[in-house]
Structure formats: structure tokens, C-alpha cells
Design a protein around this motif. Structure first.
Motif, PDB file in Angstrom:
ATOM      1  N   PHE A 161      63.059 -16.110  91.837  1.00 38.24           N
ATOM      2  CA  PHE A 161      61.911 -15.159  90.547  1.00 38.24           C
ATOM      3  C   PHE A 161      61.273 -16.740  89.844  1.00 38.24           C
ATOM      4  CE2 PHE A 161      64.447 -12.070  91.355  1.00 38.24           C
ATOM      5  CZ  PHE A 161      63.303 -11.374  91.858  1.00 38.24           C
ATOM      6  N   SER A 162      61.851 -17.368  89.515  1.00 38.27           N
ATOM      7  CA  SER A 162      61.443 -18.842  88.115  1.00 38.27           C
ATOM      8  C   SER A 162      60.323 -19.697  89.337  1.00 38.27           C
ATOM      9  CB  SER A 162      62.751 -19.638  88.030  1.00 38.27           C
ATOM     10  OG  SER A 162      63.454 -18.726  86.806  1.00 38.27           O
ATOM     11  N   ALA A 203      56.560 -25.691  82.734  1.00 38.72           N
ATOM     12  CA  ALA A 203      56.153 -25.104  81.083  1.00 38.72           C
ATOM     13  C   ALA A 203      55.872 -23.327  81.337  1.00 38.72           C
ATOM     14  CB  ALA A 203      54.831 -24.907  80.507  1.00 38.72           C
ATOM     15  N   ALA A 204      55.657 -22.728  82.026  1.00 37.19           N
ATOM     16  CA  ALA A 204      55.510 -21.528  83.060  1.00 37.19           C
ATOM     17  C   ALA A 204      56.735 -20.991  83.537  1.00 37.19           C
ATOM     18  CB  ALA A 204      54.977 -21.245  84.597  1.00 37.19           C
ATOM     19  N   ILE A 205      57.320 -22.050  84.387  1.00 40.78           N
ATOM     20  CA  ILE A 205      59.730 -21.581  84.546  1.00 40.78           C
ATOM     21  C   ILE A 205      60.140 -20.972  82.311  1.00 40.78           C
ATOM     22  CG2 ILE A 205      61.608 -21.782  84.534  1.00 40.78           C
ATOM     23  CD1 ILE A 205      59.919 -23.250  87.229  1.00 40.78           C
ATOM     24  N   LEU A 206      59.491 -21.764  81.366  1.00 36.46           N
ATOM     25  CA  LEU A 206      59.896 -21.938  79.967  1.00 36.46           C
ATOM     26  C   LEU A 206      59.228 -20.293  79.492  1.00 36.46           C
ATOM     27  CD1 LEU A 206      60.445 -24.780  78.471  1.00 36.46           C
ATOM     28  CD2 LEU A 206      61.722 -24.032  78.932  1.00 36.46           C
ATOM     29  N   ASP A 207      58.354 -20.588  79.625  1.00 38.69           N
ATOM     30  CA  ASP A 207      57.439 -19.136  79.160  1.00 38.69           C
ATOM     31  C   ASP A 207      57.762 -17.972  79.523  1.00 38.69           C
ATOM     32  OD1 ASP A 207      55.963 -21.115  77.525  1.00 38.69           O
ATOM     33  OD2 ASP A 207      54.191 -20.823  78.503  1.00 38.69           O
ATOM     34  N   ALA A 208      57.983 -17.637  81.219  1.00 34.13           N
ATOM     35  CA  ALA A 208      58.380 -16.093  81.686  1.00 34.13           C
ATOM     36  C   ALA A 208      59.852 -16.295  81.160  1.00 34.13           C
ATOM     37  CB  ALA A 208      58.361 -16.483  83.042  1.00 34.13           C
ATOM     38  N   ALA A 209      61.005 -17.293  81.719  1.00 35.05           N
ATOM     39  CA  ALA A 209      62.198 -17.277  80.323  1.00 35.05           C
ATOM     40  C   ALA A 209      62.198 -15.972  79.335  1.00 35.05           C
ATOM     41  CB  ALA A 209      62.833 -18.656  80.535  1.00 35.05           C
ATOM     42  N   ALA A 210      61.282 -16.663  78.338  1.00 34.45           N
ATOM     43  CA  ALA A 210      61.124 -16.643  76.615  1.00 34.45           C
ATOM     44  C   ALA A 210      60.361 -15.051  77.042  1.00 34.45           C
ATOM     45  CB  ALA A 210      60.310 -17.632  76.306  1.00 34.45           C
ATOM     46  N   LEU A 211      59.699 -15.036  78.170  1.00 34.55           N
ATOM     47  CA  LEU A 211      59.357 -13.365  78.002  1.00 34.55           C
ATOM     48  C   LEU A 211      60.189 -12.501  78.567  1.00 34.55           C
ATOM     49  CD1 LEU A 211      55.362 -14.210  79.509  1.00 34.55           C
ATOM     50  CD2 LEU A 211      56.197 -13.150  76.795  1.00 34.55           C
ATOM     51  N   GLY A 212      60.681 -12.953  79.643  1.00 36.09           N
ATOM     52  CA  GLY A 212      61.999 -12.275  79.949  1.00 36.09           C
ATOM     53  C   GLY A 212      63.228 -11.832  78.862  1.00 36.09           C
ATOM     54  N   GLY A 262      65.623 -15.741  81.994  1.00 41.67           N
ATOM     55  CA  GLY A 262      65.651 -15.309  80.503  1.00 41.67           C
ATOM     56  C   GLY A 262      66.253 -13.877  80.263  1.00 41.67           C
ATOM     57  N   THR A 263      66.179 -12.364  81.863  1.00 48.86           N
ATOM     58  CA  THR A 263      66.461 -11.327  81.844  1.00 48.86           C
ATOM     59  C   THR A 263      67.172 -11.704  81.644  1.00 48.86           C
ATOM     60  OG1 THR A 263      64.564 -11.122  82.936  1.00 48.86           O
ATOM     61  CG2 THR A 263      66.632  -9.189  82.523  1.00 48.86           C
ATOM     62  N   MET A 264      68.403 -12.239  82.331  1.00 47.79           N
ATOM     63  CA  MET A 264      69.996 -12.849  82.176  1.00 47.79           C
ATOM     64  C   MET A 264      70.484 -12.740  80.517  1.00 47.79           C
ATOM     65  SD  MET A 264      70.726 -14.580  85.775  1.00 47.79           S
ATOM     66  CE  MET A 264      72.194 -14.850  85.595  1.00 47.79           C
ATOM     67  N   LEU A 265      69.694 -13.795  80.198  1.00 50.99           N
ATOM     68  CA  LEU A 265      69.928 -14.531  78.740  1.00 50.99           C
ATOM     69  C   LEU A 265      70.083 -13.179  78.255  1.00 50.99           C
ATOM     70  CD1 LEU A 265      68.205 -17.789  78.485  1.00 50.99           C
ATOM     71  CD2 LEU A 265      71.557 -17.496  78.366  1.00 50.99           C
ATOM     72  N   ALA A 266      68.335 -12.248  78.249  1.00 49.66           N
ATOM     73  CA  ALA A 266      68.592 -11.937  77.347  1.00 49.66           C
ATOM     74  C   ALA A 266      69.525 -10.580  77.602  1.00 49.66           C
ATOM     75  CB  ALA A 266      67.092 -10.596  77.579  1.00 49.66           C
ATOM     76  N   GLU A 267      70.389  -9.919  78.645  1.00 46.31           N
ATOM     77  CA  GLU A 267      71.191  -9.435  78.669  1.00 46.31           C
ATOM     78  C   GLU A 267      72.673  -9.457  78.120  1.00 46.31           C
ATOM     79  OE1 GLU A 267      71.512  -8.686  83.020  1.00 46.31           O
ATOM     80  OE2 GLU A 267      69.484  -7.397  83.076  1.00 46.31           O
ATOM     81  N   ALA A 268      72.425 -11.202  78.139  1.00 50.11           N
ATOM     82  CA  ALA A 268      74.054 -11.624  77.599  1.00 50.11           C
ATOM     83  C   ALA A 268      74.005 -12.159  76.011  1.00 50.11           C
ATOM     84  CB  ALA A 268      74.339 -12.869  78.329  1.00 50.11           C
ATOM     85  N   ARG A 269      73.118 -11.497  75.453  1.00 50.95           N
ATOM     86  CA  ARG A 269      72.867 -11.514  74.519  1.00 50.95           C
ATOM     87  C   ARG A 269      74.081 -11.266  73.440  1.00 50.95           C
ATOM     88  NH1 ARG A 269      67.295 -10.499  72.244  1.00 50.95           N
ATOM     89  NH2 ARG A 269      67.648  -8.592  74.077  1.00 50.95           N
ATOM     90  N   LEU A 312      71.476 -23.634  81.519  1.00 52.28           N
ATOM     91  CA  LEU A 312      71.682 -24.661  82.035  1.00 52.28           C
ATOM     92  C   LEU A 312      70.770 -24.519  83.278  1.00 52.28           C
ATOM     93  CD1 LEU A 312      75.665 -24.810  82.093  1.00 52.28           C
ATOM     94  CD2 LEU A 312      73.434 -26.838  80.728  1.00 52.28           C
ATOM     95  N   ALA A 313      71.046 -23.649  83.619  1.00 54.85           N
ATOM     96  CA  ALA A 313      70.322 -23.705  85.339  1.00 54.85           C
ATOM     97  C   ALA A 313      68.158 -24.040  84.829  1.00 54.85           C
ATOM     98  CB  ALA A 313      70.346 -21.727  85.873  1.00 54.85           C
ATOM     99  N   ILE A 314      67.482 -23.153  83.649  1.00 55.89           N
ATOM    100  CA  ILE A 314      66.173 -23.337  83.348  1.00 55.89           C
ATOM    101  C   ILE A 314      66.290 -25.043  83.126  1.00 55.89           C
ATOM    102  CG2 ILE A 314      64.753 -22.893  81.201  1.00 55.89           C
ATOM    103  CD1 ILE A 314      65.732 -19.698  80.864  1.00 55.89           C
ATOM    104  N   LEU A 315      67.119 -25.198  81.924  1.00 52.22           N
ATOM    105  CA  LEU A 315      67.681 -26.329  81.865  1.00 52.22           C
ATOM    106  C   LEU A 315      66.685 -27.632  82.407  1.00 52.22           C
ATOM    107  CD1 LEU A 315      67.539 -28.853  79.149  1.00 52.22           C
ATOM    108  CD2 LEU A 315      69.811 -28.587  79.864  1.00 52.22           C
TER     109      LEU A 315
END
Length: 305
Positions: A104-105, A233-242, A256-263, A278-281
Motif C-alpha cells: 500500500f505504501s 513525502a507521499a508515504i509520510l502524508d498517507a501514513a499521517a492521514l491514515g 498509518g492505519t496500523m499505528l492508529a489502531e495501536a494507539r 520503524l517500517a515508515i522510518l
């Protein structure tokens, strides 16, 4: 002796009098940036994993195992080799979701960059070639877009279009478009007054031929570098929106959606947040390192003999 040493290190004359191909010269300058080579290797690994995700992932990213909720990684007490990086709150394998999330990314980055480059280059060509009122009108619109914080503007656009991965990609591409417009316009303004363009015009070349076949190929180097940086930048923005719930929607295995579900499990189960982060980084860092190498290889001013 000095002349011999210079020839030995200059790719334009190394190996005799035969000039090297464009690809070999590009690789010579690109490979001198060790960080860029490391970034390229990491990116190729991520790309391989994303393309062959069904064969690489040990489990389906959507299968839930209610008997293994929040299982820790294999190296911690209670971990299992069946789930190397552990499981999330509903028993899904984190490693498998990360592998499918790479799809997806990278897909998001590719679509966003394609839309931004195509539209931005076309608009920038028109603005830089025709100048005058057309140029002024286009650049004022780009200035208005750039006046807003990129993520905030993307959020507004997604809110208007509606949450979802497709709308998020459209919004991010619109936000990134002004960078390509300004870069293309500046390059076209520099090239349009050069002798080879004037000569082509005198020879009878039409406007479209001058724009797309004469000028544009000589403006591609900075656009390629900018496209690489826009990809990350697109990957970062998409993760932020997710993460904010405006991008890919659950149960899509997007990072990004995985991060949101794990908060809510940050303190109880650190792995459900750490590994997607770490995957995003790592992905964004690898692409940015590649961008630095492309800049060194494509910018004549930065080439070292």
C-alpha cells in the motif's frame, strides 16, 4: 603523472578513449554516495517484499486468532516462532501486516508522484514557456496552495472528498503539485532562451515540439530528484492521514492505519506501535538517501571529477 591519475579517476576517459555510456557514468557518481547505495539496497528489499507479499508473508494479514491476542515478539517471554513480531489486539500477525502494508505504501507513493509529476510538469511547461498573464495566474494559484501547511490542506481536501485511500492519494498529489510546477517553470525559463531552442524555432519547430521534445528532456534531472523526495513525502502524508482516520480505513494493513489502531496499547504492547513506525522510518529514510544519490549523479554542478 598527474594527468595519468586524473584519467584513471575520471569516468569520461577511464578505460581508454571510448566514452562511457550514460548508465555507467550515472552509476559511477551515484555509487560514490555510500548512503545512496545503502538506501537503494533497502528500497529494493522493500520492493521485493511488497511485490511477492503473498509468498513472503507467513500469514494472511486479515486472519484473526482470538487465542493469541497481543502476543509479544519471539525474543520476549510468551513469544512464538509462529508470529515472529507478535500479534495485534485482535490476533493478527504483525509481520504479515507490515509486509502487505509495504504494498500500500509503495502504491500510494507511485500514484501520488505520477499524478503530481504529470499535472505539475504540464502546468509548469505552459507557465514557463508562454509567460505573461498565464504565468502570473498559474503561479498565484500555486502560491495560494503553498501558503497552507501541506498536511492541513490534505486533511481539508479529504474531508471534502470523503475518507478513503483513493481520496487521500488525490489530496496528497494536489498538495505536492506546486513543487513540480515551480521547478518545471524555472527550468523552462532557463532553457527557452538558449541557442539550441532558438535554433529549433528558426528551423520551423512548432510550439508543442519545442515544449515537449526540445525543452522538456533537458529539464528532467531536477524533476527526477524532486519526484524521489515527493515519493517519500507521499508515504509520510498517507501514513499521517491514515493515523488520523482520514486515509486508508481498517482493516486495511496500511502502516498509518496500523499505528492508529495501536494507539491505546502503547504502554501494554510496545511492539504493535514500534514496528509500523520503524517500517515508515526505514522506508522514508532509504528513499531520501536515494534522492541524495540521484542529485549527485544528475546535477552537473555536483559531479566530482
Amino acid at each position: 603523472m598527474t594527468a595519468i591519475d586524473t584519467k584513471a579517476t575520471d569516468p569520461k576517459v577511464a578505460g581508454g578513449t571510448t566514452p562511457p555510456s550514460g548508465l555507467s557514468e550515472f552509476w559511477f557518481y551515484f555509487s560514490r554516495n555510500k548512503g545512496a547505495v545503502i538506501g537503494l539496497v533497502i528500497f529494493l528489499i522493500i520492493l521485493f517484499v511488497a511485490v511477492f507479499a503473498p509468498f513472503v508473508a507467513p500469514h494472511s494479514p486479515s486472519i484473526q486468532n482470538r487465542e493469541m491476542l497481543l502476543m509479544p515478539p519471539v525474543w520476549q517471554q510468551g513469544g512464538s516462532w509462529g508470529h515472529i513480531l507478535g500479534t495485534d489486539a485482535v490476533g493478527r500477525d504483525i509481520l504479515s501486516r507490515l509486509i502487505y502494508g509495504a504494498r500500500f505504501s509503495l502504491f500510494i507513493g507511485l500514484v501520488v508522484v505520477t499524478l503530481s509529476v504529470v499535472s505539475g510538469v504540464l502546468i509548469g511547461l505552459v507557465a514557463g514557456y508562454f509567460r505573461g498573464r498565464i504565468d502570473t495566474f498559474i503561479m498565484r494559484i500555486m502560491d495560494i496552495i503553498l501558503a497552507f501547511p501541506s498536511l492541513l490542506l490534505a486533511l481539508v481536501l479529504v474531508a471534502v472528498l470523503g475518507p478513503g485511500l483513493l481520496n487521500a492519494m488525490i489530496a496528497i498529489s494536489l498538495v505536492n503539485q506546486p513543487h513540480f510546477v515551480r521547478l518545471t517553470r524555472a527550468a523552462v525559463m532557463t532553457e527557452r532562451t538558449k541557442d539550441y531552442v532558438v535554433g529549433s524555432k528558426v528551423a520551423g519547430a512548432g510550439t508543442l515540439r519545442l515544449m515537449f521534445l526540445t525543452i522538456l528532456p533537458n529539464c528532467l534531472a531536477p524533476l527526477i530528484v524532486q519526484a524521489t523526495l515527493a515519493f517519500s513525502a507521499a508515504i509520510l502524508d498517507a501514513a499521517a492521514l491514515g493515523f488520523l482516520g482520514m486515509g486508508a480505513q481498517p482493516p486495511t494493513p496500511e502502516w498509518g492505519t496500523m499505528l492508529a489502531e495501536a494507539r491505546e496499547f502503547i504502554q501494554r504492547a510496545w511492539w504493535v506501535v514500534t514496528f509500523p513506525g520503524l517500517a515508515i522510518l526505514i522506508t522514508v529514510l532509504a528513499i531520501n538517501l536515494m534522492g541524495d544519490g540521484l542529485r549527485d549523479a544528475l546535477d552537473p554542478k555536483l559531479k566530482r571529477s
